[in-house]
Design an enzyme around this catalytic site. Structure first.
Site, PDB file in Angstrom:
ATOM      1  N   GLY A  12      92.425  86.794 138.770  1.00 48.99           N
ATOM      2  CA  GLY A  12      92.741  86.346 137.404  1.00 48.99           C
ATOM      3  C   GLY A  12      91.910  85.130 137.060  1.00 48.99           C
ATOM      4  CG  ASP A 128     100.156  82.278 140.441  1.00 49.26           C
ATOM      5  OD1 ASP A 128     100.334  81.937 139.262  1.00 49.26           O
ATOM      6  OD2 ASP A 128     100.111  83.455 140.809  1.00 49.26           O
ATOM      7  NE  ARG A 163     118.450  79.794 117.484  1.00 53.77           N
ATOM      8  CZ  ARG A 163     117.609  79.945 116.478  1.00 53.77           C
ATOM      9  NH1 ARG A 163     116.386  79.428 116.546  1.00 53.77           N
ATOM     10  NH2 ARG A 163     117.955  80.629 115.410  1.00 53.77           N
ATOM     11  CD  GLN A 274     102.350  80.326 131.861  1.00 53.90           C
ATOM     12  OE1 GLN A 274     103.028  79.803 132.729  1.00 53.90           O
ATOM     13  NE2 GLN A 274     102.470  81.613 131.570  1.00 53.90           N
TER      14      GLN A 274
HETATM   15  O1  F6P Z   1      97.608  85.131 139.873  1.00 50.47           O
HETATM   16  C1  F6P Z   1      97.595  84.483 138.678  1.00 50.47           C
HETATM   17  C2  F6P Z   1      98.453  85.210 137.673  1.00 50.47           C
HETATM   18  O2  F6P Z   1      98.302  84.515 136.457  1.00 50.47           O
HETATM   19  C3  F6P Z   1      99.923  85.378 138.040  1.00 50.47           C
HETATM   20  O3  F6P Z   1     100.696  84.234 137.828  1.00 50.47           O
HETATM   21  C4  F6P Z   1     100.327  86.536 137.165  1.00 50.47           C
HETATM   22  O4  F6P Z   1     101.423  87.250 137.693  1.00 50.47           O
HETATM   23  C5  F6P Z   1      99.103  87.381 137.176  1.00 50.47           C
HETATM   24  O5  F6P Z   1      98.013  86.530 137.439  1.00 50.47           O
HETATM   25  C6  F6P Z   1      98.874  88.114 135.876  1.00 50.47           C
HETATM   26  O6  F6P Z   1      97.799  88.936 136.023  1.00 50.47           O
HETATM   27  P1  F6P Z   1      97.017  89.706 134.860  1.00 50.47           P
HETATM   28  O7  F6P Z   1      96.114  88.726 134.213  1.00 50.47           O
HETATM   29  O8  F6P Z   1      96.269  90.749 135.554  1.00 50.47           O
HETATM   30  O9  F6P Z   1      98.054  90.192 133.909  1.00 50.47           O
END
Ligand code: F6P
Length: 341
Positions: A12, A128, A163, A274
């Protein structure tokens, strides 16, 4: 001696990748080396797709999110014959060393290739922060700051409307982002994969706040957290690399909280916000230190290693060790969050 270095970014994307690429290229040029950038992670090495990297290509990118090389979750050990193709490209292009920038999966493949005789160094990337052998990975600080700002924003609207706000944050196996952003943003409940979710406990915390006159609550939940005795909540789909896609935990939890407490509950899923946009100063500096650290590993012949941050030092760590086991949030942080429930 002149060297030819092949750089790749895998997994990612993550803020700070361009800072690492820039540092490796600028550092390598200073040594008189030639730099090639392989496209889309290991996919570029399998297909022999690359671009030449010089001062111009990496100029003005330290502040830019994403990666100028592109990325993918391609793993050369998934399809038979792909690892051989990687080795053939390295041989054909006369690459001396591969500089692999990635997380557990990318660096796991790097560790295997290293065992099979390829000269490789690595840098630990992931928002992460779940890679072993390093105090922090680059990208994490940026993701935490984005998530924290979102919690701040949810706070004021939650308070205005009385809320409960559930905010789903990234973190598949480890809840580092949720823990840090939850602590920094003053979340009332922090739920992470390391500790099963007790719905009763979550609702008790929210009800206790109501009794004290706090008529709103913020629940920060990592996407990979699980209910007691249950599995992760999945979207029911696989991505193109066969990885399960998480999704739906925040929504499910929000519905359960509303049903059990009777308080209006809204859900926000932060998702890829994020991972996008420019890196924080911390990640730009860490990425830069990691990039130059890789140049030093290459010079010293420390192949099969990645750069890591230990204390405030950049030190080598074995790729095999770093990618072999996830670094989870320890009990100390779980207890820290509980103080603020
Ligand atoms: O490993 C980084 C991350 O952002 C994780 O937190 C998340 O579950 C995953 O990648 C999401 O992956 P993708 O971009 O393939 O949806």
């Amino acid at each position: 001696m002149s060297k030819k270095i092949g750089i790749l970014t895998g997994g990612g994307d993550c803020p700070g990748l361009n800072a690492v690429i820039r540092a490796v290229v600028k550092g390598g040029i200073k040594k008189g080396w030639k730099l090639l950038g392989f496209r889309y992670g290991w996919k570029g090495l399998i297909a022999g797709e690359f671009m030449e990297l010089d001062d111009q290509t990496v100029s003005g990118i330290v502040h830019r999110g994403g990666t100028i090389l592109g990325t993918s979750r391609t793993n050369p050990y998934k399809n038979p014959g792909d690892a051989e193709k990687v080795k053939n490209t390295i041989k054909k292009e006369g690459i001396d060393v591969i500089a692999a920038i990635g997380g557990e999966d990318t660096l796991g493949a790097a560790a295997k290739l290293s065992k099979e005789g390829i000269r490789i160094v690595g840098a630990p990337k992931t928002i992460d922060n779940d890679l072993s052998c390093t105090d922090f990975t680059f990208g994490f600080d940026t993701a935490v700051n984005i998530a924290m700002e979102c919690i701040d924003r949810l706070h004021t609207t939650a308070e205005s409307h009385n809320r409960v706000m559930v905010v789903e944050i990234m973190g598949r196996h480890a809840g580092w982002i949720t823990t840090y952003a939850g602590l920094a943003g003053g979340a009332d409940v922090v739920l992470i994969p390391e500790q099963p979710i007790s719905l009763n406990h979550v609702c008790e915390v929210i009800q206790r706040r109501h009794e004290k006159g706090k008529l709103f609550s913020i629940v920060a939940v990592a996407e990979g957290a699980k209910f007691e005795g249950k599995d992760m909540v999945l979207e029911g789909k696989l991505d193109q690399f066969g990885h399960v896609r998480l999704g739906g935990l925040g929504q499910l939890l929000g519905e359960m909280i509303e049903k059990k407490t009777g308080y209006e509950t809204r859900v926000t899923v932060l998702g890829h916000i994020q991972r996008g946009g420019s890196p924080t100063a911390f990640d730009r500096v860490l990425g830069t230190r990691f990039g130059i650290g890789m140049i030093k590993l290459i010079e010293e012949g420390k192949f099969g290693c990645m750069v890591s941050l230990q204390g405030n030092e950049i030190v080598p760590a074995r790729l095999e060790e770093a990618s072999g086991k996830l670094k989870l949030v320890p009990q100390e942080f779980i207890e820290l969050c509980e103080y603020f429930e």
